[in-house]
Enzyme design. Structure first.
Site, PDB file in Angstrom:
ATOM      1  N   ASN A   6       0.635  -1.307  -0.142  1.00 26.65           N
ATOM      2  CA  ASN A   6      -0.145  -0.071  -0.038  1.00 26.65           C
ATOM      3  C   ASN A   6       1.146   1.215  -0.004  1.00 26.65           C
ATOM      4  O   ASN A   6       0.421   2.087  -0.543  1.00 26.65           O
ATOM      5  CB  ASN A   6      -0.958  -0.108   1.293  1.00 26.65           C
ATOM      6  CG  ASN A   6      -1.906  -0.777   1.040  1.00 26.65           C
ATOM      7  OD1 ASN A   6      -2.515  -1.341  -0.285  1.00 26.65           O
ATOM      8  ND2 ASN A   6      -2.790  -1.538   1.984  1.00 26.65           N
ATOM      9  N   VAL A  11      -2.913  -9.902   5.102  1.00 24.57           N
ATOM     10  CA  VAL A  11      -2.702  -9.567   3.847  1.00 24.57           C
ATOM     11  C   VAL A  11      -1.518  -8.603   3.588  1.00 24.57           C
ATOM     12  O   VAL A  11      -1.160  -8.313   2.646  1.00 24.57           O
ATOM     13  CB  VAL A  11      -3.715  -8.818   3.174  1.00 24.57           C
ATOM     14  CG1 VAL A  11      -5.086  -9.848   2.787  1.00 24.57           C
ATOM     15  CG2 VAL A  11      -4.267  -7.751   3.773  1.00 24.57           C
ATOM     16  N   PHE A  12      -0.894  -8.578   4.693  1.00 25.19           N
ATOM     17  CA  PHE A  12       0.753  -7.701   4.682  1.00 25.19           C
ATOM     18  C   PHE A  12       0.577  -6.474   3.800  1.00 25.19           C
ATOM     19  O   PHE A  12       1.496  -6.123   3.055  1.00 25.19           O
ATOM     20  CB  PHE A  12       1.731  -8.830   4.069  1.00 25.19           C
ATOM     21  CG  PHE A  12       1.282 -10.107   4.358  1.00 25.19           C
ATOM     22  CD1 PHE A  12       1.177 -10.659   5.749  1.00 25.19           C
ATOM     23  CD2 PHE A  12       1.470 -11.086   3.237  1.00 25.19           C
ATOM     24  CE1 PHE A  12       0.970 -11.803   5.915  1.00 25.19           C
ATOM     25  CE2 PHE A  12       1.207 -12.285   3.433  1.00 25.19           C
ATOM     26  CZ  PHE A  12       0.860 -12.906   5.081  1.00 25.19           C
ATOM     27  N   CYS A  13      -0.292  -5.763   3.941  1.00 27.22           N
ATOM     28  CA  CYS A  13      -0.559  -4.370   3.273  1.00 27.22           C
ATOM     29  C   CYS A  13      -0.566  -4.596   1.917  1.00 27.22           C
ATOM     30  O   CYS A  13      -0.085  -3.716   1.160  1.00 27.22           O
ATOM     31  CB  CYS A  13       0.397  -3.553   3.520  1.00 27.22           C
ATOM     32  SG  CYS A  13       0.268  -2.912   5.484  1.00 27.22           S
ATOM     33  N   VAL A  14      -1.076  -5.675   1.316  1.00 20.68           N
ATOM     34  CA  VAL A  14      -1.072  -5.884  -0.119  1.00 20.68           C
ATOM     35  C   VAL A  14      -2.356  -6.354  -0.493  1.00 20.68           C
ATOM     36  O   VAL A  14      -2.629  -7.272  -1.354  1.00 20.68           O
ATOM     37  CB  VAL A  14       0.144  -6.722  -0.641  1.00 20.68           C
ATOM     38  CG1 VAL A  14       0.101  -6.852  -2.220  1.00 20.68           C
ATOM     39  CG2 VAL A  14       1.213  -6.442  -0.116  1.00 20.68           C
TER      40      VAL A  14
END
Ligand SMILES: Cc1ncc(COP(=O)(O)O)c(C=O)c1O
Length: 450
Positions: free
Chosen positions: A135, A392-395
């Site tokens: 992000n 989602v690991f900022c993805v």
């Protein structure tokens, strides 16, 4: 301990990390969340403590006393005293031409925003991204698109993981790409882009390249001059350094010159934030800017963090980036093989990204598609002090693109699909991988997955 000659890297450096000595319920900590933030070695902690204990003042750009000089010596260096400052040490770490190309930021996110807000886009300009951006390398560009200042385009990967150079060149040929802003290594799969080829192609078509090196610079040797990259962003907290310090490397000719924002050519970035420390003079009608890096570093910074950043890169250099990369690859190969041997055939377990562990660096992300596949990271933590990441690991954008926008809210618990990420660093061991495997086995058995 002999950091340079020891064969077993983790064995020789674990003692440097006080947090690894901690125990809970009689068991040690197993820290496998290094892609998020790494543990901190004693010399870095000592440097932070020393600042607050001995010379907790502002730096010598502002005040000219004894304490300020000690701060400045450690950040900007002092040849008379034989002190190499952090800025120089970081420049050497990535082989930058000059320490004036090293801008201290708060983190990678801040560094990327510095380019996004400072680049002089013209209507119709395109910014190219990969299809799996964090992000922090997506939102700054989406906002500019929303404001009508650029168009965002992506280069979809070939298969799961290979960068599609032909598709990339196809986009460049359309002639509107001003900047390619790309995750150098994915924080989902660990796969690293062929940056040299990408940059050569981009430059051939007059586009600039910003590499988001958050997951690369901590794990392998990066040489900005060999790459010929225009901008490189990374965070010290992912490389044994302090929190709240990042770096934007920018080629000197792209950081402006003279006393105004606009001097130096159309690809020069202007400072997004102005204020104290960025100017040589002001009146109520005008101001004249200092050269880079000063013009980009407004306000009192995190001095302790900047000082400790130099210590962190020295620490990593002393160990050797090639050794760190080889160590992570060995752990990744061991754990990947063991996981696939145990669960790989059943159809509900898969590792995301390239099949060869060697192409995934220090990241091993796996998907579990079983009823109620949630909460596995929490259980690993509760049972074995094993710290990994889920989510989602900022993805979000990548997973939504792969699985459809509703994938996190399946109609039935049977359709649960959870993503877990294990990420290594220099202090992790095969024994820790074995602990993870044993505990995962326990959890999967109890859940009747096996
Ligand atoms: C690929 C990538 N880019 C950017 C970031 C953002 O880094 P920071 O939070 O230090 O700004 C991260 C953090 O995980 C990352 O993995």
């Amino acid at each position: 301990m002999d950091l340079v000659n020891s064969k077993d890297l983790a064995g020789s450096c674990r003692d440097h990390f006080p947090s690894l000595a901690r125990q809970r319920n009689g068991r040690p900590a197993v820290y496998l969340d290094n892609a998020c933030t790494t543990l901190v070695p004693q010399p870095v902690i000592a440097a932070i403590n020393e600042y607050y204990t001995d010379y907790p003042s502002c730096g010598g750009r502002r005040s000219h006393h004894w304490f300020a000089q000690e701060v400045t010596d450690r950040i900007e260096g002092n040849t008379e005293k034989g002190i190499k400052g952090s800025r120089r040490l970081i420049a050497e770490f990535i082989n930058a031409d000059s320490e004036r190309e090293i801008l201290f930021t708060v983190n990678t996110t801040h560094a990327i925003n510095t380019v996004a807000l400072g680049f002089k886009f013209k209507p119709g300009d395109v910014v190219l991204l990969t299809d799996r951006e964090h992000n922090s390398n997506l939102l700054p560009w989406l906002r500019l698109q929303k404001q009508g200042r650029i168009r965002v385009d992506t280069v979809p990967a070939k298969g799961m993981d290979a960068f599609d150079l032909t598709a990339f060149e196809g986009k460049l040929k359309q002639g509107r790409v001003r900047l390619a802003s790309l995750a150098y290594s994915s924080n989902v799969t660990g796969a690293t882009l062929p940056a040299r080829e990408i940059i050569t192609l981009a430059h051939r078509y007059g586009a600039r390249v910003l590499l988001d090196g958050a997951q690369t610079v901590p794990h392998q040797a990066v040489d900005v001059r060999t790459l010929d990259v225009d901008f490189l962003a990374f965070s010290l907290h992912k490389m044994c350094g302090p929190r709240g310090v990042g770096v934007l490397y920018g080629k000197k000719e792209l950081l402006g010159r003279g006393s105004a924002e606009w001097e130096g050519g159309e690809d020069v970035i202007e400072p997004a934030i102005l204020g104290g420390g960025t100017v040589s003079d002001t009146t109520y009608g005008s101001y004249s800017l200092l050269e880079a890096p000063e013009r980009f570093e407004a306000g009192i910074p995190n001095y302790a963090g900047q000082i400790a950043s130099g210590v962190a890169v020295q620490y990593l250099r002393q160990i050797g980036m090639d050794r760190i990369a080889a160590h992570e690859e060995r752990l990744n190969a061991f754990l990947s093989r063991a996981l696939l041997n145990r669960y790989g055939d059943a159809g509900w377990f898969r590792i995301l990204g390239p099949p060869e562990a060697v192409r995934r660096g220090g990241i091993l992300t796996f998907e579990v598609r079983r009823p109620n596949a949630v909460g596995i990271a929490k259980e690993l933590n509760a049972r074995g002090n094993i710290m990994i990441r889920d989510g989602v690991f900022c993805v979000h954008s990548y997973f939504n693109g792969q699985f459809g926008p509703d994938w996190t809210h399946p109609r039935s618990h049977r359709d649960h699909r959870m993503i877990y990420r294990v990420s290594f660093y220099l202090y992790n061991t095969i024994e820790e991988c074995e602990r993870l495997l044993e505990t995962l086995d326990e959890i999967f058995r109890e859940r009747s997955y096996l």
